[in-house]
Design a protein around this motif. Sequence first.
Motif, mmCIF file in Angstrom:
data_model
loop_
_atom_site.group_PDB
_atom_site.id
_atom_site.type_symbol
_atom_site.label_atom_id
_atom_site.label_comp_id
_atom_site.label_asym_id
_atom_site.label_seq_id
_atom_site.Cartn_x
_atom_site.Cartn_y
_atom_site.Cartn_z
ATOM 1 N N GLU A 109 -3.831 -0.108 10.955
ATOM 2 C CA GLU A 109 -4.750 0.141 10.336
ATOM 3 C C GLU A 109 -5.515 -1.107 9.605
ATOM 4 O OE1 GLU A 109 -5.998 3.383 10.928
ATOM 5 O OE2 GLU A 109 -4.237 3.696 12.084
ATOM 6 N N PRO A 110 -6.990 -0.816 9.411
ATOM 7 C CA PRO A 110 -7.664 -2.094 8.792
ATOM 8 C C PRO A 110 -7.209 -2.268 7.262
ATOM 9 C CG PRO A 110 -9.139 -0.496 9.786
ATOM 10 C CD PRO A 110 -7.776 0.003 9.925
ATOM 11 N N PHE A 111 -7.235 -3.448 6.719
ATOM 12 C CA PHE A 111 -6.693 -3.731 5.389
ATOM 13 C C PHE A 111 -8.038 -4.510 4.724
ATOM 14 C CE2 PHE A 111 -2.508 -4.044 7.467
ATOM 15 C CZ PHE A 111 -2.022 -3.014 6.568
ATOM 16 N N ALA A 112 -8.186 -4.028 3.340
ATOM 17 C CA ALA A 112 -8.995 -4.830 2.393
ATOM 18 C C ALA A 112 -8.491 -5.566 1.505
ATOM 19 C CB ALA A 112 -9.985 -3.896 1.902
ATOM 20 N N ALA A 145 4.465 -15.920 5.629
ATOM 21 C CA ALA A 145 3.196 -14.922 6.147
ATOM 22 C C ALA A 145 3.420 -13.439 5.280
ATOM 23 C CB ALA A 145 3.435 -14.725 7.410
ATOM 24 N N LEU A 146 4.694 -13.292 5.268
ATOM 25 C CA LEU A 146 4.724 -11.947 4.445
ATOM 26 C C LEU A 146 4.624 -11.971 3.247
ATOM 27 C CD1 LEU A 146 6.432 -9.094 4.212
ATOM 28 C CD2 LEU A 146 8.416 -10.516 3.792
ATOM 29 N N SER A 147 4.900 -13.044 2.563
ATOM 30 C CA SER A 147 4.319 -13.348 0.911
ATOM 31 C C SER A 147 2.790 -13.336 0.979
ATOM 32 C CB SER A 147 4.901 -14.525 0.582
ATOM 33 O OG SER A 147 6.413 -14.580 0.562
ATOM 34 N N SER A 148 2.150 -13.939 1.931
ATOM 35 C CA SER A 148 0.836 -13.880 1.717
ATOM 36 C C SER A 148 0.226 -12.582 2.116
ATOM 37 C CB SER A 148 0.111 -14.560 3.326
ATOM 38 O OG SER A 148 0.645 -15.975 3.006
ATOM 39 N N GLY A 149 0.810 -11.544 2.737
ATOM 40 C CA GLY A 149 0.341 -10.419 2.831
ATOM 41 C C GLY A 149 0.606 -9.510 1.621
ATOM 42 N N LEU A 150 1.765 -9.866 1.214
ATOM 43 C CA LEU A 150 2.041 -9.075 -0.304
ATOM 44 C C LEU A 150 1.130 -9.471 -1.365
ATOM 45 C CD1 LEU A 150 5.946 -9.601 -0.150
ATOM 46 C CD2 LEU A 150 4.844 -7.375 -0.077
ATOM 47 N N MET A 151 0.772 -10.828 -1.673
ATOM 48 C CA MET A 151 -0.120 -11.283 -2.423
ATOM 49 C C MET A 151 -1.553 -10.659 -2.339
ATOM 50 S SD MET A 151 1.292 -15.139 -3.467
ATOM 51 C CE MET A 151 1.351 -15.675 -1.822
ATOM 52 N N ALA A 152 -2.078 -10.601 -0.888
ATOM 53 C CA ALA A 152 -3.494 -10.397 -0.525
ATOM 54 C C ALA A 152 -3.604 -8.892 -0.827
ATOM 55 C CB ALA A 152 -3.553 -10.415 0.949
ATOM 56 N N ALA A 153 -2.370 -7.941 -1.067
ATOM 57 C CA ALA A 153 -2.616 -6.598 -1.374
ATOM 58 C C ALA A 153 -2.314 -6.413 -2.608
ATOM 59 C CB ALA A 153 -1.606 -5.836 -0.544
ATOM 60 N N GLY A 154 -2.386 -7.491 -3.699
ATOM 61 C CA GLY A 154 -2.176 -7.543 -5.089
ATOM 62 C C GLY A 154 -0.708 -7.557 -5.668
ATOM 63 N N GLU A 164 0.784 -1.394 -0.313
ATOM 64 C CA GLU A 164 0.098 0.082 -0.025
ATOM 65 C C GLU A 164 0.934 1.230 -0.191
ATOM 66 O OE1 GLU A 164 -3.449 0.408 2.290
ATOM 67 O OE2 GLU A 164 -4.322 -1.649 1.910
ATOM 68 N N VAL A 165 1.985 1.145 0.531
ATOM 69 C CA VAL A 165 2.766 2.299 0.709
ATOM 70 C C VAL A 165 3.583 2.458 -0.430
ATOM 71 C CG1 VAL A 165 4.759 3.571 2.173
ATOM 72 C CG2 VAL A 165 3.023 2.712 3.410
ATOM 73 N N THR A 166 4.322 1.394 -0.824
ATOM 74 C CA THR A 166 5.244 1.679 -2.129
ATOM 75 C C THR A 166 4.522 1.543 -3.425
ATOM 76 O OG1 THR A 166 5.824 -0.845 -2.096
ATOM 77 C CG2 THR A 166 6.851 0.608 -0.671
ATOM 78 N N GLY A 167 3.441 0.860 -3.376
ATOM 79 C CA GLY A 167 2.693 0.721 -4.741
ATOM 80 C C GLY A 167 3.223 -0.643 -5.611
ATOM 81 N N ALA A 168 4.245 -1.322 -4.847
ATOM 82 C CA ALA A 168 4.924 -2.421 -5.562
ATOM 83 C C ALA A 168 4.074 -3.296 -6.196
ATOM 84 C CB ALA A 168 5.997 -2.913 -4.696
ATOM 85 N N ARG A 169 4.255 -3.735 -7.400
ATOM 86 C CA ARG A 169 3.353 -4.948 -7.901
ATOM 87 C C ARG A 169 4.300 -6.115 -8.400
ATOM 88 N NH1 ARG A 169 0.095 -3.451 -6.007
ATOM 89 N NH2 ARG A 169 -1.397 -2.047 -6.501
#
Length: 452
Positions: free
Chosen positions: A131-134, A56-65, A33-38
């Motif tokens: 903060e909450p995440f979607a 777990a880190l990878s799961s979060g990265l993928m959940a954010a797109g 969310e902060v960096t906009g990395a894809r």
Amino acid sequence: MDLSCFKAYDLRGRVPDQLNPALAERIGRAYVEVTGARKVIVGYDIRLSSPEIAEALSSGLMAAGADVFDIGLCGTEQVYFATSHYKMDGGIMVTASHNPKDHNGMKMVGPESRPISSDNGLNEIRDRVPEPFADAPKQGSYEPLEVMSAYVDHLLGYVDAGVLTPLTIVCNAGNGGAGLVIDELEQHLPFDFIKIHHQPDGHFPNGVPNPILPENRAVTADAVIEQGAAMGIAWDGDYDRCFFFDENGRFIEGYYIVGLLADQFLRKTGGGKVIHDPRLTWNTLDLVKAAGGEAIESKTGHAFIKQRMRDEDAVYGGEMSAHHYFRDFAYCDSGMIPWLLVAERLCQSGQTLSSLIDARIEAYPASGEINRTIDDPPKVIAAIEAKYSVGAKKVSHVDGVSIEFDDWRFNLRMSNTEPVVRLNVESRANIPLMEEKTEELLSEMDRLNREG
């Protein structure tokens, strides 16, 4: 939520109370969310908690797109290499370097492996975590990526294979990750490696790999003498720093390695700029000038040095703390390139490592870094500056205070992280003077601290 693992340059904390998979997952989301990395590289060190935290880190990265490219067990510099080499948007290394074995952490970079630290994104990531995440409308993908072969090819590009001759080299990976790279490089080099503490082992059966601690050096030094080796090398856990021992088993201060590498690099490039830190400088200035280069001083710390190297397009940068930076390595630090260059120099010159270093120690003897715990560091540093700047040739504030006289100089600076003041003293070819001034400064610091 405990966010105390966020530091000035990276993340480090105890597992599981300061860093755990649940927090790592949120850090992955916040990073995107902060960096906009894809497209993000993820790698991890040999610590027992690293695979789970990386997953777990990878799961979060993928959940954010973001798409995750997992390079697996590696060293920090392989994340730097892969991020720049494959033109990714960023990279995250799960590592706590030389911290205790129940700790872990992360080192983050953006495009071109530019460091993400507290002044350019790390604090924003920290503040976003609670903060909450979607979930992103489209989940990112996961792909394992093999980088070892491209990385090893790149490392071998720094040396001229034609001049390399058989050498016996002791290598101590400290049960960190460096042994995996040595095994790969070994197939391409004429060197005989004596491997100690070689197997990656997150239990750290021989202690946490931190060769800067004097008590951790004897095992490498003894092996060098026993095997009649040309040199010894020891790494920290994520092998972004390497430490050298000469053929007599003597530990070599990082300061003298900076000068040697600057000289070696400038011989190859026929000139260029070299970045160095302000703690000890005269030896580096002398060698850089003699080799037709330009020496440029930068504040200590990897984020400062890397930025200055980009600004100046410097070929090499070195800190006496055993961090060495290379333009062709995305301006990042490597613990593998330095020893390859030193080995090449031994082969080219036919000299021993001690003979290359002894002349430099005689020309510019140094105290090495001495740490003192001080109640009020700014006050003590100001008092020392007021006293010693009288009659000084030069006073500089690039990092702490550096005060220079005709035949000796010193740097005094505060730690970024603890109430410690760090002193470095050097002289021109005068060991007794260097020792006398070191004692004098330490006594003065102790007196000022007592008087409060």
